[in-house]
Design an enzyme around this catalytic site. Structure first.
Site, PDB file in Angstrom:
ATOM      1  N   GLU A  15      42.333  56.761  30.209  1.00 16.37           N
ATOM      2  CA  GLU A  15      42.437  56.900  31.661  1.00 16.37           C
ATOM      3  C   GLU A  15      43.874  57.049  32.151  1.00 16.37           C
ATOM      4  O   GLU A  15      44.120  56.995  33.365  1.00 16.37           O
ATOM      5  CB  GLU A  15      41.807  55.693  32.345  1.00 16.37           C
ATOM      6  CG  GLU A  15      40.329  55.495  32.059  1.00 16.37           C
ATOM      7  CD  GLU A  15      39.770  54.285  32.761  1.00 16.37           C
ATOM      8  OE1 GLU A  15      39.346  54.417  33.915  1.00 16.37           O
ATOM      9  OE2 GLU A  15      39.773  53.194  32.161  1.00 16.37           O
ATOM     10  N   SER A 165      35.987  55.054  33.516  1.00 16.03           N
ATOM     11  CA  SER A 165      35.861  56.474  33.853  1.00 16.03           C
ATOM     12  C   SER A 165      34.754  57.172  33.070  1.00 16.03           C
ATOM     13  O   SER A 165      34.789  58.384  32.869  1.00 16.03           O
ATOM     14  CB  SER A 165      37.194  57.201  33.645  1.00 16.03           C
ATOM     15  OG  SER A 165      38.159  56.723  34.551  1.00 16.03           O
ATOM     16  N   SER A 298      39.197  59.047  45.865  1.00 14.65           N
ATOM     17  CA  SER A 298      38.537  57.944  45.169  1.00 14.65           C
ATOM     18  C   SER A 298      37.648  57.145  46.119  1.00 14.65           C
ATOM     19  O   SER A 298      37.831  57.158  47.346  1.00 14.65           O
ATOM     20  CB  SER A 298      39.575  57.025  44.526  1.00 14.65           C
ATOM     21  OG  SER A 298      40.336  57.720  43.562  1.00 14.65           O
TER      22      SER A 298
END
Length: 324
Positions: A15, A165, A298
């Protein structure tokens, strides 16, 4: 006098690139009149502080400082934007604790606990939080496909225990697909979870400490164009993230209560984003993310904006809370 803030980003996991994007958004939105911010890139090769022009200066790991024009720059607070190791799993935070440096995340133990999906599920289940049925495996352990299928059924999810993720996650429909999915998950971690498939509305619930109060943000409904909310859906536009979620008042009340309970059961501070799926109107807890994505796209920043909290206020509150 301005406070020196280190925005740590990067890290050692898959990530890292996503973390750098989050860190840059924090850097761009911090109040420049109040803070002198430096991006600090953490990698297995080097720890460096970056000035506004991107010039890199080595970090002295003895006290997490660096030299700028022969002056030693010490930090008042660290803003943690590292997804995965070593920022989200508690390792780096234990180091900050040892050198008495404040940071925006929960304590190192809480971060280590929540990064471990298996341990988190075991703790919250003891408090009545509903979860999927699961089988846990360590790398090298015997794999009994009949026992796994009998317990979790098909389809099921196979995922790394400590990864984010959606790296290494598979939705498996057949017995033949289980072993390849296990092998994929083991590429990310030596511990894995195999969980029963829960069919229902998926929601993401942000819970933060805001102005000293545990606050549940507006809930986001996740609608993936793919088979589940995988990496492609999260980062390549293959999903709809609907805030506020299209759920009933009763559903909202139940999931808000469950998410707040998880936050308080685990004795958390700072940012969090919990994932739930409704099964027969009841919220089932999937996992919690303690360093959620912080880009403008996000989920947590979207939820904050829906609550009337700007990115500047969201990030400033995290630093003020840490310093207090």
């Amino acid at each position: 006098m301005k406070k020196n803030i280190a925005i740590i980003m990067g890290g050692y996991s898959s990530e890292a690139d996503i973390s750098i994007k989050s860190g840059n958004v924090v850097y761009d939105n911090l109040d420049k009149e109040k803070y002198t911010a430096y991006r600090v890139l953490i990698s297995t090769e080097k720890w460096v502080a970056l000035d506004a022009d991107g010039t890199a200066y080595p970090i002295d790991k003895n006290n997490f400082s660096f030299l700028l024009q022969d002056a030693s720059i010490l930090f008042d607070c660290v803003f943690n934007a590292i997804h995965g190791a070593p920022g989200e799993n508690g390792e780096l935070l234990a180091y900050f604790n040892l050198i008495n440096l404040k940071h925006t995340s929960a304590s190192f133990y809480q971060m280590a606990l929540t990064y471990n999906k298996r341990d988190t599920l075991c703790v919250v289940k003891a408090y009545g939080i509903q979860t999927a049925t699961a089988v846990y495996l360590n790398k090298g352990a015997a794999i009994d496909l009949d026992t796994i299928i009998a317990k979790v059924g098909l389809p099921c999810f196979i995922k790394p225990n400590k990864a984010g993720s959606s790296f290494g996650i598979s939705k498996v429909y057949s017995r033949e697909a289980i072993l390849p999915a296990i092998a994929l998950a083991y590429k990310e971690d030596s511990e894995i979870l195999i969980e029963s498939f829960l069919k229902g509305i998926e929601v993401s619930v942000g819970v933060i400490s805001y102005q000293g109060v545990t606050t549940v943000l507006p809930i986001t409904e996740i609608v993936s164009e793919n088979d589940f909310f995988d990496y492609d859906a999260k980062y390549n536009g293959k999903s709809k993230e609907i805030t506020p979620a299209r759920i009933t008042k009763e559903q909202r009340k139940k999931v808000e209560e469950a998410a707040k309970n998880v936050y308080e059961i685990l004795n958390l501070t700072g940012f969090s984003r919990s994932e739930f799926i409704f099964v027969n109107e009841e919220p089932y807890f999937l996992e919690i993310n303690m360093v959620p994505g912080l880009t403008t796209q996000s989920i947590l920043p979207q939820q904050a904006l829906a609550a009337g909290i700007s990115l500047a206020d969201l990030f400033d509150n995290a630093i003020v809370s840490a310093l207090q």
